[in-house]
Design a protein around this motif. Structure first.
Motif, PDB file in Angstrom:
ATOM      1  N   GLY A   1       0.899  -1.192   0.133  1.00 19.46           N
ATOM      2  CA  GLY A   1       0.042  -0.110  -0.120  1.00 19.46           C
ATOM      3  C   GLY A   1       0.553   1.224  -0.051  1.00 19.46           C
ATOM      4  N   MET A   2       2.138   1.137  -0.398  1.00 29.27           N
ATOM      5  CA  MET A   2       2.943   2.472  -0.445  1.00 29.27           C
ATOM      6  C   MET A   2       2.607   3.207  -1.546  1.00 29.27           C
ATOM      7  SD  MET A   2       6.846   2.741   0.368  1.00 29.27           S
ATOM      8  CE  MET A   2       7.904   4.509   0.587  1.00 29.27           C
ATOM      9  N   SER A   3       2.262   2.834  -2.587  1.00 29.69           N
ATOM     10  CA  SER A   3       2.048   3.376  -3.908  1.00 29.69           C
ATOM     11  C   SER A   3       0.826   3.831  -4.245  1.00 29.69           C
ATOM     12  CB  SER A   3       2.541   2.386  -5.165  1.00 29.69           C
ATOM     13  OG  SER A   3       2.225   3.209  -6.393  1.00 29.69           O
ATOM     14  N   LEU A   4       0.511   5.191  -4.359  1.00 32.32           N
ATOM     15  CA  LEU A   4      -0.926   5.752  -4.758  1.00 32.32           C
ATOM     16  C   LEU A   4      -1.326   5.403  -6.084  1.00 32.32           C
ATOM     17  CD1 LEU A   4      -3.040   7.524  -3.709  1.00 32.32           C
ATOM     18  CD2 LEU A   4      -1.891   9.379  -5.037  1.00 32.32           C
ATOM     19  N   ASP A   5      -2.355   4.588  -6.413  1.00 25.62           N
ATOM     20  CA  ASP A   5      -2.908   4.756  -7.671  1.00 25.62           C
ATOM     21  C   ASP A   5      -3.320   5.853  -8.310  1.00 25.62           C
ATOM     22  OD1 ASP A   5      -4.495   3.834  -9.855  1.00 25.62           O
ATOM     23  OD2 ASP A   5      -5.706   2.150  -9.009  1.00 25.62           O
ATOM     24  N   LEU A   6      -2.690   5.891  -9.479  1.00 21.35           N
ATOM     25  CA  LEU A   6      -2.847   7.319 -10.116  1.00 21.35           C
ATOM     26  C   LEU A   6      -3.850   7.380 -11.146  1.00 21.35           C
ATOM     27  CD1 LEU A   6       1.052   8.071 -10.599  1.00 21.35           C
ATOM     28  CD2 LEU A   6      -0.430   8.835  -8.455  1.00 21.35           C
ATOM     29  N   ALA A   7      -4.954   6.486 -11.058  1.00 21.35           N
ATOM     30  CA  ALA A   7      -5.927   6.629 -12.134  1.00 21.35           C
ATOM     31  C   ALA A   7      -6.346   7.754 -12.626  1.00 21.35           C
ATOM     32  CB  ALA A   7      -7.022   5.336 -11.922  1.00 21.35           C
ATOM     33  N   ASP A   8      -6.960   8.604 -11.375  1.00 30.49           N
ATOM     34  CA  ASP A   8      -7.500   9.742 -11.762  1.00 30.49           C
ATOM     35  C   ASP A   8      -6.430  10.823 -12.381  1.00 30.49           C
ATOM     36  OD1 ASP A   8      -9.755   8.871 -10.628  1.00 30.49           O
ATOM     37  OD2 ASP A   8      -9.335   9.899  -8.385  1.00 30.49           O
ATOM     38  N   TYR A   9      -5.138  10.994 -11.867  1.00 31.49           N
ATOM     39  CA  TYR A   9      -4.054  11.630 -12.838  1.00 31.49           C
ATOM     40  C   TYR A   9      -4.124  11.310 -14.170  1.00 31.49           C
ATOM     41  CZ  TYR A   9      -3.540  13.303  -8.012  1.00 31.49           C
ATOM     42  OH  TYR A   9      -3.907  14.031  -6.561  1.00 31.49           O
TER      43      TYR A   9
END
Length: 425
Positions: free
Chosen positions: A115-123
């Motif tokens: 869980g350290m990486s943010l899913d950047l789908a919105d960006y």
């Protein structure tokens, strides 16, 4: 393992790390910098070469000029300490806003899993990143599900060679088969020239040779079964053949004392003309210039495995899930991967850009060589420290090193490795 079609040829690679400034590191805290802006975002990455430092200085200066409310600081560590710092920061608020890392289940995949990486789908939707990047580089950041990371490089790795030393040894043609590569090494040795350099203290450097020997001796399908599937290392005769070849190279063709020096020290043997070949990646193009070599006297060829696959890996920038400034972090990543940002970056990190609209930098003749190698490749096979989990990688390296030192017979290497894998699944 992902297979990439020939059509991605010119569209891969780009940059591979980032550096500058002294660092302030952490995505934790209020992130405020009252002396130079409203928001400070931090970036963690491995230690940089001079060309990379200059390029990142230009990127950060341009970004901060266009975004006066945001400042960017960076924190650098050597490769292994960088890995360890990120693993220790996982699950805490002590990490950076942005971190650079290698793709693959055994490296970035571990940080995604915890869980350290943010899913950047919105960006990706906001900035149109799916349309910006090559399909090969996007495959590296979508392999975990979602969009974890922004592609920074798609690196190829090949054999760099000193043209003058090859000529001195009477080598007139670049090796196109493994047997021809061995013949060239023998010719170099007979001429009193160290055929190839490696530094054994970092493990992953010599691993490049072992990975390629597995590919050569086992072929693409079996190698994929062994590295990313359910293949049995203990029952495949080709595994013994690969470890036997590794031992031969260590005993005969590598620089003396390679197990006791680092890759940085061993690569100096190539820069200084004391070793004829180096097994390195697209990042070496700029480093050759930084270290005073004439790139016109250097050639590159793919390790002749016979599978038509190119050895390589991807690298990306990830936004930490603990960052308090993900919007600003994404804005910075958008700039450095844009056409304008890539123009500033040039070929400081790799020969080709992950941005499919950016043409290869013509300032270094070696960039065009890589464009041809990517175009000729039918697919990519990936470094095993990205295929394996951290504990399996450690065992892979232990066995690799023990074969080289004579503590494990090549005939026993595969079965020992498989026993460990079976016990740790």
């Amino acid at each position: 393992m992902m297979r990439y079609k020939r059509t991605w040829g010119l569209a891969v690679a780009g940059l591979t790390t980032v550096s500058l400034l002294a660092a302030c590191g952490g995505g934790s805290g209020d992130g405020e910098d009252t002396t130079s802006g409203d928001v400070a975002i931090s970036v963690w990455l491995p230690t940089q070469e001079d060309t990379q430092v200059a390029a990142m200085t230009g990127l950060i200066d341009a970004f901060e000029e266009a975004n006066p409310g945001i400042t960017v600081t960076t924190e650098e560590r050597a490769v292994d300490p960088h890995k360890e710092a990120l693993r220790q920061a996982a699950g805490t608020d002590a990490g950076p806003d942005i971190f650079w890392y290698w793709e693959g289940s055994g490296l970035a995949g571990e940080l995604v899993d915890v869980g350290m990486s943010l899913d950047l789908a919105d960006y990706y939707a906001e900035f149109g990143w799916e349309d910006r990047f090559t399909s090969a580089s996007l495959a590296g950041v979508t392999q975990y599900g979602g969009f974890h990371g922004v592609p920074w490089t798609q690196q190829g790795e090949g054999l760099y060679y000193n043209k003058s030393l090859f000529e001195q040894a009477g080598i007139t043609d670049v090796p196109t088969s493994y047997d021809e590569l061995v013949d060239a090494a023998q010719q170099l040795l007979a001429a009193g020239i160290t055929p190839i350099q490696f530094g054994g203290t970092v493990n992953w450097h010599v691993m490049r040779l072992l990975d390629s020997l597995i590919e050569t001796e086992c072929g693409a399908d079996t190698a994929d079964d062994l590295n990313t599937g359910d293949g049995d290392w203990g029952t495949e005769p080709c595994v013994t053949d690969a470890f036997t070849e590794l031992k031969t190279w260590g005993d005969t063709y590598l620089n003396d004392g390679f197990m006791a020096i680092s890759n940085d020290d061993s690569t100096q043997l190539f820069y200084s003309g004391q070793a004829a070949m180096a097994y390195e990646g697209t990042w070496l193009n700029a480093q050759i210039v930084d270290n005073g070599m004439d790139p016109e006297n250097v050639g590159i060829f793919a390790f002749p495995t016979g599978t038509e696959r190119l050895y390589g890996f991807g690298e990306a920038f990830y936004v930490s899930s603990a960052s308090e400034h993900p919007d600003e972090a994404a804005k910075f990543l958008d700039f450095i991967t844009s056409a304008d940002g890539q123009e500033i970056a040039g070929s400081a990190w790799a020969a080709l850009s992950t941005n499919k609209e950016v043409a290869p930098d013509a300032s270094n003749p070696l960039n065009a060589v890589w464009a041809g190698l990517f175009d000729e490749a039918q697919a990519i096979f990936t470094n095993n420290d990205q295929n394996f989990s951290a504990d399996v990688v450690s065992e892979y390296w232990r066995i690799q090193n023990s074969v080289l030192t004579g503590d494990i017979d090549p005939a026993d290497a595969g079965s020992q490795f498989q026993q460990f894998r079976d016990a740790n699944q």
